[in-house]
Scaffold this active site. Structure first.
Site, PDB file in Angstrom:
ATOM      1  N   ALA A 158       0.966  -1.098  -0.270  1.00 10.72           N
ATOM      2  CA  ALA A 158      -0.223   0.008   0.133  1.00 10.72           C
ATOM      3  C   ALA A 158       0.547   1.250   0.132  1.00 10.72           C
ATOM      4  O   ALA A 158       0.633   2.157  -0.856  1.00 10.72           O
ATOM      5  CB  ALA A 158      -1.007  -0.180   1.160  1.00 10.72           C
ATOM      6  N   TYR A 159       1.616   0.904   0.705  1.00  5.67           N
ATOM      7  CA  TYR A 159       3.462   2.034   0.874  1.00  5.67           C
ATOM      8  C   TYR A 159       3.794   2.293  -0.040  1.00  5.67           C
ATOM      9  O   TYR A 159       3.552   3.940  -0.606  1.00  5.67           O
ATOM     10  CB  TYR A 159       3.943   2.341   2.341  1.00  5.67           C
ATOM     11  N   ALA A 160       3.764   1.469  -1.576  1.00  5.37           N
ATOM     12  CA  ALA A 160       4.627   2.020  -2.607  1.00  5.37           C
ATOM     13  C   ALA A 160       3.635   2.263  -3.200  1.00  5.37           C
ATOM     14  O   ALA A 160       4.104   3.382  -3.972  1.00  5.37           O
ATOM     15  CB  ALA A 160       5.824   0.266  -2.262  1.00  5.37           C
ATOM     16  N   SER A 162       1.032   3.885  -2.978  1.00  2.00           N
ATOM     17  CA  SER A 162       0.213   5.438  -2.611  1.00  2.00           C
ATOM     18  C   SER A 162       1.314   6.224  -2.420  1.00  2.00           C
ATOM     19  O   SER A 162       1.240   7.523  -3.952  1.00  2.00           O
ATOM     20  CB  SER A 162       0.062   5.387  -1.471  1.00  2.00           C
ATOM     21  N   LYS A 163       2.805   5.877  -3.071  1.00  2.00           N
ATOM     22  CA  LYS A 163       3.919   7.074  -3.300  1.00  2.00           C
ATOM     23  C   LYS A 163       4.099   6.870  -4.633  1.00  2.00           C
ATOM     24  O   LYS A 163       4.686   8.224  -5.379  1.00  2.00           O
ATOM     25  CB  LYS A 163       5.239   6.229  -1.964  1.00  2.00           C
TER      26      LYS A 163
END
Ligand SMILES: NC(=O)c1ccc[n+]([C@@H]2O[C@H](COP(=O)([O-])OP(=O)(O)OC[C@H]3O[C@@H](n4cnc5c(N)ncnc54)[C@H](O)[C@@H]3O)[C@@H](O)[C@H]2O)c1
Length: 252
Positions: A158-160, A162-163
């Protein structure tokens, strides 16, 4: 630390009570800017203001995922004058698990803060920037992405994602405002010693450090200096630029 010329500029830093947020605010203040810190947590904001000190710092509790709150906050800042710089820095890490073990609710939360929240703030602020005089620039927007958004990262889907999406948003907004003297950029740091780094296990930490050719985490001040420069009028033709600060980890 060298100070860049930001005399008289007014800036908003989201996630302003966090590790990068306080460091970036310090660098902007050193250049002569006034800085408004936005964050979720009032006590942390008060501590950040006390640490930074001086009359040119203010703080506001804003949840960047809440559209009416963002609108109200941007209106309040705009009543006090120009908004020269927005640093879209608030972000969350989310679960550290393989995608098939993560919860959809957490995936949505990470996208909601890191992508939708940054979009909501940029949407509201750029609307104001377009209405202000170019002096010589109308404004600068800096989006805090991550090396993980360029490369993808096991256990951080999710983090990757989103970024990575934030990079596409950066480039899109940059193209939309390129003739309006608004410069929109992103930075892609490697890991740093902030609260976020405390959320991972020692094994995960060692794995991440091992991916950085420089052999260490980036210092908050190193990121802050880059962001401060990206907010100056010397940064006039780099719109859409993605600025690497990954100690050699990035391959493009
Ligand atoms: N620390 C790292 O290793 C690293 C590396 C690359 C990029 N980043 C990015 O840098 C940015 C800052 O992270 P940090 O390392 O300073 O972490 P941090 O946890 O110290 O700071 C993040 C801040 O964002 C705030 N925040 C979270 N959700 C919010 C919301 N909905 N509305 C308003 N504020 C909210 C938090 O309260 C916190 O103060 C993040 O976007 C992060 O993804 C961090």
């Amino acid at each position: 630390m060298n100070a860049y010329d930001l005399a008289g500029k007014r800036a908003i830093v989201t996630g302003g009570a966090g590790g990068f947020g306080v460091g970036i605010a310090r660098a902007l203040l050193a250049g002569g800017a006034s800085v408004e810190l936005w964050d979720l947590q009032e006590p942390a904001l008060a501590a950040a203001c006390a640490e930074l000190g001086g009359k040119r710092v203010s703080a506001r509790v804003v949840d960047i995922t809440d559209e009416p709150q963002v609108e109200r906050a941007v209106s309040a800042v705009a009543e006090g004058g120009r908004i020269d710089a927005l640093v879209n820095n608030a972000g969350v890490l989310g679960e550290v698990k393989p995608i098939w073990e993560t919860s959809p609710a957490d995936f949505r939360r990470v996208l909601d803060v890191n992508l939708v929240g940054s979009y909501l703030v940029a949407r509201a602020v750029v609307g104001r920037m377009l209405a202000q005089e170019a002096a010589p620039m109308r404004g600068h927007v800096v989006n805090m992405s991550s090396i993980q958004g360029k490369e993808g990262m096991p256990l951080a889907g999710a983090y990757a994602a989103s970024k990575a999406a934030l990079l596409a948003l950066t480039k899109t907004l940059a193209k939309e405002t390129a003739r309006e003297k608004i410069v929109v950029t992103a930075v892609t740091p490697a890991a740093a010693e902030t609260a976020m780094a405390k959320l991972i296990s020692p094994e995960r930490r060692a794995e991440i450090e091992g991916r950085i050719p420089a052999g260490r985490f980036v210092e908050v001040d190193e990121v802050a200096r880059l962001v401060a420069w990206l907010c100056t009028d010397d940064c006039s033709f780099s719109t859409g630029g993605v600025f690497d600060i990954s100690g050699g980890r990035a391959t493009y």
